[in-house]
Design a protein around this motif. Structure first.
Motif: not given
Length: 322
Positions: A83, A87-88, A101-102, A106, A185, A188, A296, A300
Motif C-alpha cells: 500500500v 491507506f484506504g 483505494q490504497h 499494488r 504505506t 497488507h 498489516e 497510516v
C-alpha cells in the motif's frame, strides 16, 4: 624433479560450485526463489505482490484467494500487497484525494532489480540461508492516470528476504524531486490459519486503536491484559503501546503460529471481512475468511513527510513457528 603430467590439486570441498545455492527463477510476470533447505517465495511483478511463502515442508503461510486476479488487471486479493502512498482513501487530504483505494503501488508493474544471498555458517549443510529480492517503482512505471492523480517525483525499493525461519519485507521511499510531499504505506499481509475461531492475537495489550467499523469512527483503548479474538467483521488500526519494538503474535490456542516484528512502522491493522466476504467478487471461497487473518504493519495514522532528497525506510519480519 618437475613432472609435466603431475596431477592437479583436488577441488576444494568449499568451492562455491559445491555450496548449495538459492535458486531464483524470473519470468515475464513473476520472480520466485527457493532456498537449499526448500523454503520458497513467489512475487508478482504486478504490484510486487508476494503471493506465496512456503516453509521447508511445502506448507503455505500466506492466504491467497482462489478468485485472485493475477494478470495485472486489478490488485491481488491475498498474499502481501504493498500500500502506497495512501491507506484506504483520504478525500480530505488534497495530495492523495484523487487516488484509488490504497494508492497505486499494488496496481502498478514493478521492475526486478536483482538478488543477493547470504551463506549460513552455523548449519550442518551450509549453503545459502537467505535470499533477498529487490523490486523498484518510479513515475516511469505508472499509468498516465496515476501520474496525474499524484504528480510527485519518487522512488520505491521493495525488498523481500526469504530465510529459513521467516520472511522479511521492507520498503525504502525516496523523494527524488524538488517539492515536499507526504505519504502513508502499509504491508497488507494475509496470514493463513486453520480456523479463525481458535486464533488469538497478542501484543496489542494497552494499545490505542481506531475502529473503522463504527460510525462515526471511534478511538478506543484495548485491555491491559488478554488476547484479541476475531468473532465478527474486524477492521481496526492499532498503535501498540511499546512502539514498533512490540511484536504481534498470532496463536492457535496455545500453539504459536507467527510473530510479526516491525521496523519503523508504528501501526498494525487487524482485518477480517467475516461474512462480508460474500460481497467481494474476488474473495473465494466465500467462507475463506475462516482461514485467514490480516496482520498489516504500516504507518497510516497521520502522514510521513519527505523533503527533497530525503528517504524513509520501514519493514516487517514474520517468523513462522513450528
Amino acid at each position: 624433479m618437475d613432472r609435466s603430467k603431475k596431477p592437479s590439486a583436488l577441488q576444494s570441498l568449499t568451492s562455491p560450485s559445491l555450496i548449495p545455492q538459492a535458486q531464483v527463477s524470473i519470468t515475464d510476470s513473476q520472480v520466485s526463489a527457493t532456498l537449499p533447505s526448500r523454503e520458497s517465495v513467489e512475487i508478482l511483478l504486478h504490484g510486487a505482490t508476494v503471493i506465496s511463502w512456503k516453509d521447508a515442508s511445502g506448507a503455505e503461510k500466506l492466504w491467497l484467494s482462489e478468485g485472485a486476479v493475477l494478470d495485472g488487471s486489478k490488485p491481488v486479493r491475498g498474499g502481501i500487497p504493498v500500500v502506497f502512498p495512501v491507506f484506504g482513501t483520504a478525500p480530505d487530504h488534497a495530495a492523495t484525494a484523487k487516488l484509488p483505494q490504497h494508492g497505486f503501488a499494488r496496481s502498478s508493474r514493478w521492475e526486478f532489480l536483482g538478488k543477493s544471498t547470504s551463506e549460513s555458517s552455523g548449519t550442518k549443510d551450509g549453503g545459502d540461508s537467505s535470499v533477498k529480492l529487490d523490486f523498484g517503482l518510479s513515475p516511469n512505471n505508472l499509468s498516465e492516470e496515476a501520474k496525474k492523480a499524484w504528480p510527485y517525483e519518487f522512488g520505491l525499493i521493495f525488498s523481500v528476504t526469504l530465510g529459513r525461519e521467516g520472511l522479511t519485507t521492507s520498503i525504502v521511499v525516496q523523494n527524488v524531486g524538488e517539492s515536499v510531499w507526504e505519504f502513508q504505506t502499509l504491508m497488507h499481509t494475509y496470514l493463513k490459519v486453520k480456523d479463525i475461531s481458535s486464533i488469538l492475537v497478542s501484543g496489542l495489550e494497552s494499545a490505542s486503536y481506531v475502529d473503522k467499523l463504527t460510525s462515526p469512527i471511534s478511538t478506543n483503548m484495548s485491555p491491559s491484559s488478554g488476547n484479541l479474538t476475531i468473532t465478527a467483521k474486524t477492521d481496526r488500526v492499532y498503535t501498540p503501546a511499546g512502539g514498533p519494538s512490540d511484536p504481534v503474535t498470532v496463536s492457535d490456542g496455545r500453539k504459536k503460529l507467527y510473530t510479526v516484528a516491525r521496523d519503523n512502522l508504528n501501526e498494525v491493522v487487524i482485518w477480517n471481512p467475516w461474512t462480508d466476504a460474500k460481497t467481494m467478487g474476488d474473495f473465494k471461497p466465500v467462507d475463506g475468511y475462516k482461514q485467514m487473518i490480516c496482520i498489516e504493519p504500516g504507518t497510516v495514522r497521520g502522514w510521513q513527510k519527505l523533503e527533497a532528497g530525503e528517504s524513509w525506510e520501514g519493514g516487517q519480519i514474520i517468523t513462522a513457528h513450528y
